[in-house]
Design an enzyme around this catalytic site. Sequence first.
Site, short mmCIF file in Angstrom:
data_model
loop_
_atom_site.label_atom_id
_atom_site.label_comp_id
_atom_site.label_asym_id
_atom_site.label_seq_id
_atom_site.Cartn_x
_atom_site.Cartn_y
_atom_site.Cartn_z
N SER A 231 0.83 -1.21 0.00
CA SER A 231 0.00 0.00 0.00
C SER A 231 0.86 1.26 0.00
CB SER A 231 -0.92 0.01 1.22
OG SER A 231 -1.72 -1.14 1.25
N1 SAM Z 1 -0.40 -4.82 4.12
C1 SAM Z 1 0.25 -5.14 2.88
C2 SAM Z 1 1.63 -4.59 2.75
O1 SAM Z 1 2.05 -3.82 3.62
O2 SAM Z 1 2.33 -4.96 1.80
C3 SAM Z 1 -0.58 -4.71 1.69
C4 SAM Z 1 -1.55 -5.74 1.35
S1 SAM Z 1 -2.36 -5.77 -0.19
C5 SAM Z 1 -3.01 -4.17 -0.41
C6 SAM Z 1 -3.76 -6.75 0.32
C7 SAM Z 1 -3.43 -8.19 0.62
O3 SAM Z 1 -4.61 -8.82 1.12
C8 SAM Z 1 -2.99 -8.99 -0.59
O4 SAM Z 1 -1.72 -9.53 -0.35
C9 SAM Z 1 -4.07 -10.09 -0.70
O5 SAM Z 1 -3.56 -11.33 -1.14
C10 SAM Z 1 -4.55 -10.17 0.73
N2 SAM Z 1 -5.87 -10.77 0.93
C11 SAM Z 1 -7.01 -10.61 0.20
N3 SAM Z 1 -8.02 -11.32 0.75
C12 SAM Z 1 -7.50 -11.94 1.85
C13 SAM Z 1 -8.04 -12.81 2.85
N4 SAM Z 1 -9.31 -13.21 2.86
N5 SAM Z 1 -7.22 -13.24 3.83
C14 SAM Z 1 -5.92 -12.87 3.87
N6 SAM Z 1 -5.35 -12.07 2.95
C15 SAM Z 1 -6.13 -11.59 1.96
#
Ligand code: SAM
Length: 216
Positions: free
Chosen positions: A61
């Site tokens: 993000s």
């Molecule tokens: N916090 C992260 C960082 O600092 O890099 C950014 C994360 S990215 C915007 C959102 C993440 O949520 C992705 O890696 C995606 O695979 C994960 N995601 C989506 N649905 C999910 C779920 N139900 N459980 C766990 N992770 C999930």
Amino acid sequence: MTTESKRGRMVDHDLRDRGVRDERVLAAMARVPREEFVPQHSRDSAYDDNPLPIGDGQTISQPYIVAFMAEAARITPGDTVLEIGTGSGYGAAVLASLAAHVHTIERHATLAARAAETLERVGFDTVQVHVGDGTVGLADEAPFDAIVVTASGPEIPSPLLEQLADGGRIVMPVERRRGHQQLMRATRSGDDFAEESLLGVVFVPLIGEHGYQHGR
Ligand code: SAM
């Protein structure tokens, strides 16, 4: 420009000047080396004011959003925090700088493994990375003082609300109308949840039992 001066400029220009006020959050953002959490070929862009691809169709993000969410979660030093969406591990590192312990859940096993390796290498040993569907939370480790969800769902998953401690805060993007995501905060008081809409945002979808059913 050195990495340290790029990080300092990010904190002053992209965070403080835009209204991030919590000094603990600003200090955390000044401490965590974002360049360690992005792919090798993106290291020069690590302090740019935008998200960056990290593989598996996912992103790290934008720094402002990471800081905004951490501030909105009102984390205090003794808190246990749950993050949904580990991605690169960067957000978990920021949360770990503010809290006593962080559990973070990622549905992509490859991303989770890489994030765990980075967090260990950079020295964040109060973060536990879990692989799975974060929309069901982590009942065995509940209750949580704060929950930060870094992917956008149709509503706040009920298991996450149930796993909040009394007084706990959940911060999560919710798609309230098709294509329009709002960052929401819900604060628990007994069995009541006070909801506030904080900011218009753009996040990748939350895929899971209590999120969207399909996606990458
Ligand atoms: N916090 C992260 C960082 O600092 O890099 C950014 C994360 S990215 C915007 C959102 C993440 O949520 C992705 O890696 C995606 O695979 C994960 N995601 C989506 N649905 C999910 C779920 N139900 N459980 C766990 N992770 C999930």
